[in-house]
Design an enzyme around this catalytic site. Structure first.
Site, PDB file in Angstrom:
ATOM      1  N   GLY A 312      -1.833   6.037  -6.885  1.00  0.00           N
ATOM      2  CA  GLY A 312      -1.910   7.469  -7.169  1.00  0.00           C
ATOM      3  C   GLY A 312      -0.743   8.205  -6.533  1.00  0.00           C
ATOM      4  O   GLY A 312       0.360   7.654  -6.431  1.00  0.00           O
ATOM      5  N   GLU A 313      -0.977   9.459  -6.124  1.00  0.00           N
ATOM      6  CA  GLU A 313       0.026  10.334  -5.488  1.00  0.00           C
ATOM      7  C   GLU A 313       1.090  10.821  -6.474  1.00  0.00           C
ATOM      8  O   GLU A 313       1.907  11.667  -6.148  1.00  0.00           O
ATOM      9  CB  GLU A 313       0.778   9.621  -4.345  1.00  0.00           C
ATOM     10  CG  GLU A 313      -0.065   9.124  -3.215  1.00  0.00           C
ATOM     11  CD  GLU A 313       0.769   8.443  -2.120  1.00  0.00           C
ATOM     12  OE1 GLU A 313       2.012   8.385  -2.222  1.00  0.00           O
ATOM     13  OE2 GLU A 313       0.156   7.954  -1.146  1.00  0.00           O
TER      14      GLU A 313
END
Lengths: 346, 346
Positions: A312-313
Site C-alpha cells: 500500500g502507501e
C-alpha cells in the site's frame, strides 16, 4: 441513494491520433506491446497527441485507523498507523523512496488516525478510528458524507495545484479487513475467498480475520447497492475520502494510477457512484490481496506490474510510473520511418 | 569442444546482510515482494550492502544480418538492419528513448551488417550477413571464434569504462529465426513450438519460417552439445559476439539485465560455456517469442516485466531498470523500525 454523478469522456480524437502516430514510428507495429496502448490512453486523458511527460505527480496517502484492528486482524498494533504517518513526513518510508525516484511528491492526509497528529495534515480529519464493523457501523451517515466531501476537496486542491497524475495511497492498520468486506459485498463473493494475509498474519490470525469479515459482511450485504451506505456500514473515513477523491479526479479529467487493495476497493465504489470514472484510471501493480484482484476484475483493469507487492502507501502506483513514462516517451520522441529513412513493411 | 570457463560466485555475505537489513525496514516483512529479492541480488553482485544505485548503465546493441532473411522469414527487408543502426546513432529509436529515461547510454556494434557502416562502430566486424542456415553454416569456425572474442573484448571495454549494469540489445532482420533454431536444439523442442511471429509476420510468413527453422534444426541437432559449433552451424556473428559478451560480463562480476529472445538465446549458450554465469543475470521483460520463454525456463529466470514486448534492441532490459532502481533504493534508503520509532511486530 445518491444520484449518479456524470463523468466526462476521454478524448477519442487524441486517442485516434495517437494510434495513427504509433504506426509511423520506427518499430514493427505493436512491437512495444502494452506500452503502445498505454501511450494512447495517456493521449486520450491529456486530450493531446503526442502526449506530454507528466510534470507533477502526486501520491496522496489517506490515513485512518480501523476499530476492527482490536480484533487481532493485523500483524501490527494500531499505534503503527500514526507512527508510519510520522515516517512519511520524515521521508523514511517506501513510498517516499519510490516517489523521489520518479520525481513525485507525497502528501499525507489524516482522516481518522487514532492519535493527535500535526495540524497541517489533520484539516480534513473526520474522527478518530472507526466503529467495529463486525457489529456496528464504521461511520455515521454525516461522517461518511464529510469524509467523501473531504476527498473531493483534496482532489480539487491537487488538480488546482497542477497535478497531472494522481496516485492514491493508504495507511491504516487493519484496513484490508473493511476492503475484503466491501469488495465481497460489491461482487457477491464469500468472506474467505477475499480475505488475504494483509501485513502478513499467520493462520490463526487469518481465521480471526475471516470471522470478522464474515460478520461484517452479513451486515454489509443489506446495503450493498448503495455505495455511501456501504461505506458507512463497513468502510471508514479514509476509504470514504479516497472514494470521493477518485470520483473528483475523474470529474476533473485527471488520470489516476491505482495502487493496492485499498485503492481498488475505493475505485469500485467510486465507479458505482460515477459510472465510467474507471476510464480515467490504470491499475499500477497487482497486490497479493485477493480482494484487489476481484475489484480490478470488476473494473476491467489489468495491473501494469505483477511483483507480489502488498504494502500500500501508493507504492504499487508509483512503481508503474516509469512504464507510463516509457510509453509516453516512445510515442512522443521516436523517429518516424519517413524521418529516419527506414523502409517500412510493404 | 571448448573447456568449461570458470565463473566467480556472487557475494553470499553481502546477500545475507541485505536479507537481514530488509527485516529492519519500516514495512511488513516481504511486503515489497519481488523488489526485496532483487535488492538482495544487487547487493550480492555488487558485493556490498546496502547496494549502490547504478551509475553507468550501458545498452550494447549487437547488429548483424542473417542470410535466411532472403527466405522471407521477416516482415521487413534486410536493408532495415543498417537503416536502424543509423537510427540508433541518430538517437531516434525506441532504445534511445528508453535509455535517456533511465540515464543509460547506448552503444552499437556492427558485427555482420550487410552494408558499409561508419568505421567507429565496425571495428569488430566479422563479415557481412551469415550463411543460409537452412542448408549451410552461418559462419566458419574461425569467424565464430573471432565474433565470440569480439564480444568478450566489448564486455571488457565496457567494464573497464566503468559500466556497472549491462544490457545486451540486438538488431538484425531475420534474427529470431536462428534463435528459434538454437533454442530448439538446446532444449530439444520442435521447430513449430519455438517459431514466433518476429516482427509480425502473417500466417504464410510463419509457415515459411517454420520450414526454415525445421531445415536448420535438422543440421543443428547434430552439434547441439557444443555451443561454439552450434553458433557456427546456425547462429551468426552478432549472436556469437553477444554470447562472448555475456560470458565475459560474468567473469568480470558485472550484472546483466537480459532483453528479448536474442539475449535469452545467447544466455543459454553462454551459461553452457561458462556454467553458473546465469547467476549474474536477470531477465528484464517477457517477450512474445516462444523461444525466449523456453530459454529463460532453461536458465531458471523469470522476467521482471510482462508487457507483451517483441522489439529487441535492449528495450526489454531498459524497461526493467527502474524496478531494479526501486529495489536498490528501498533497501538503501528506507528508515528502520528503530530509527523511525515504529513498533515492529511482536
Amino acid at each position: 441513494m445518491a444520484d449518479v454523478i456524470d463523468v466526462p469522456l476521454r478524448d477519442a480524437e487524441a486517442e485516434a491520433a495517437a494510434r495513427s502516430r504509433q504506426a509511423t514510428l520506427t518499430k514493427p507495429a505493436g512491437a512495444l506491446g502494452r506500452l503502445e496502448e498505454l501511450a494512447c490512453w495517456v493521449a486520450s486523458v491529456q486530450g493531446t497527441c503526442p502526449p506530454r511527460a507528466f510534470g507533477r505527480i502526486r501520491a496522496v496517502i489517506f490515513a485512518g485507523d480501523h476499530g476492527v484492528a482490536a480484533a487481532g486482524v493485523s500483524a501490527y498494533p494500531p499505534e503503527v498507523t500514526g507512527q508510519m504517518v510520522a515516517n512519511f513526513l520524515a521521508g523514511g518510508a517506501a513510498v517516499n523512496v519510490l516517489a523521489r525516484q520518479v520525481v513525485a511528491t507525497v502528501r499525507v492526509v489524516d482522516l481518522a488516525v487514532d492519535a493527535e497528529l500535526p495540524a497541517e495534515i489533520s484539516g480534513f480529519k473526520v474522527r478518530r478510528s472507526s466503529g467495529h464493523i463486525d457489529h456496528e457501523d464504521a461511520l455515521t451517515p454525516a461522517q461518511t458524507e464529510a469524509a467523501f466531501a473531504a476527498g473531493r476537496s483534496i482532489a480539487d486542491e491537487e488538480v488546482d495545484g497542477g497535478a497531472d497524475l494522481l496516485i492514491p495511497g493508504d495507511m491504516g492498520i487493519g484496513n484490508t479487513t473493511p476492503c475484503a468486506v466491501l469488495v465481497a459485498a460489491l461482487t457477491d463473493r464469500e468472506a474467505a475467498a477475499l480475505t488475504g494475509r494483509g501485513t502478513g498474519i499467520d493462520d490463526a490470525g487469518w481465521m480471526r480475520k475471516v470471522a470478522v469479515v464474515r460478520d461484517a459482511l452479513r451486515r454489509a450485504r443489506r446495503v450493498a447497492p448503495d455505495p455511501m451506505a456501504l461505506l458507512a456500514c463497513a468502510g471508514g473515513a479514509d476509504l470514504a475520502a479516497m472514494t470521493g477523491f477518485l470520483v473528483q479526479a475523474a470529474l476533473r479529467r485527471t488520470p489516476v494510477l491505482l495502487d493496492g487493495v485499498v485503492s481498488a476497493t475505493c475505485a469500485v465504489l467510486a465507479d458505482s457512484l460515477a459510472p465510467g470514472a474507471s476510464q480515467w484510471w490504470l491499475a499500477g501493480s497487482r497486490s497479493t490481496e485477493p480482494a484487489q484482484q476481484a475489484a480490478l476484475e470488476r473494473l476491467g483493469l489489468t495491473p501494469i506490474l505483477d511483483l507480489g507487492l502488498r504494502l500500500g502507501e501508493g507504492t504499487g502506483g508509483l512503481l508503474a510510473v516509469p512504464v507510463l513514462a516509457a510509453a509516453v516517451g516512445t510515442l512522443a520522441e521516436m523517429a518516424t520511418f519517413a524521418d529516419a529513412g527506414v523502409t517500412d513493411r510493404a
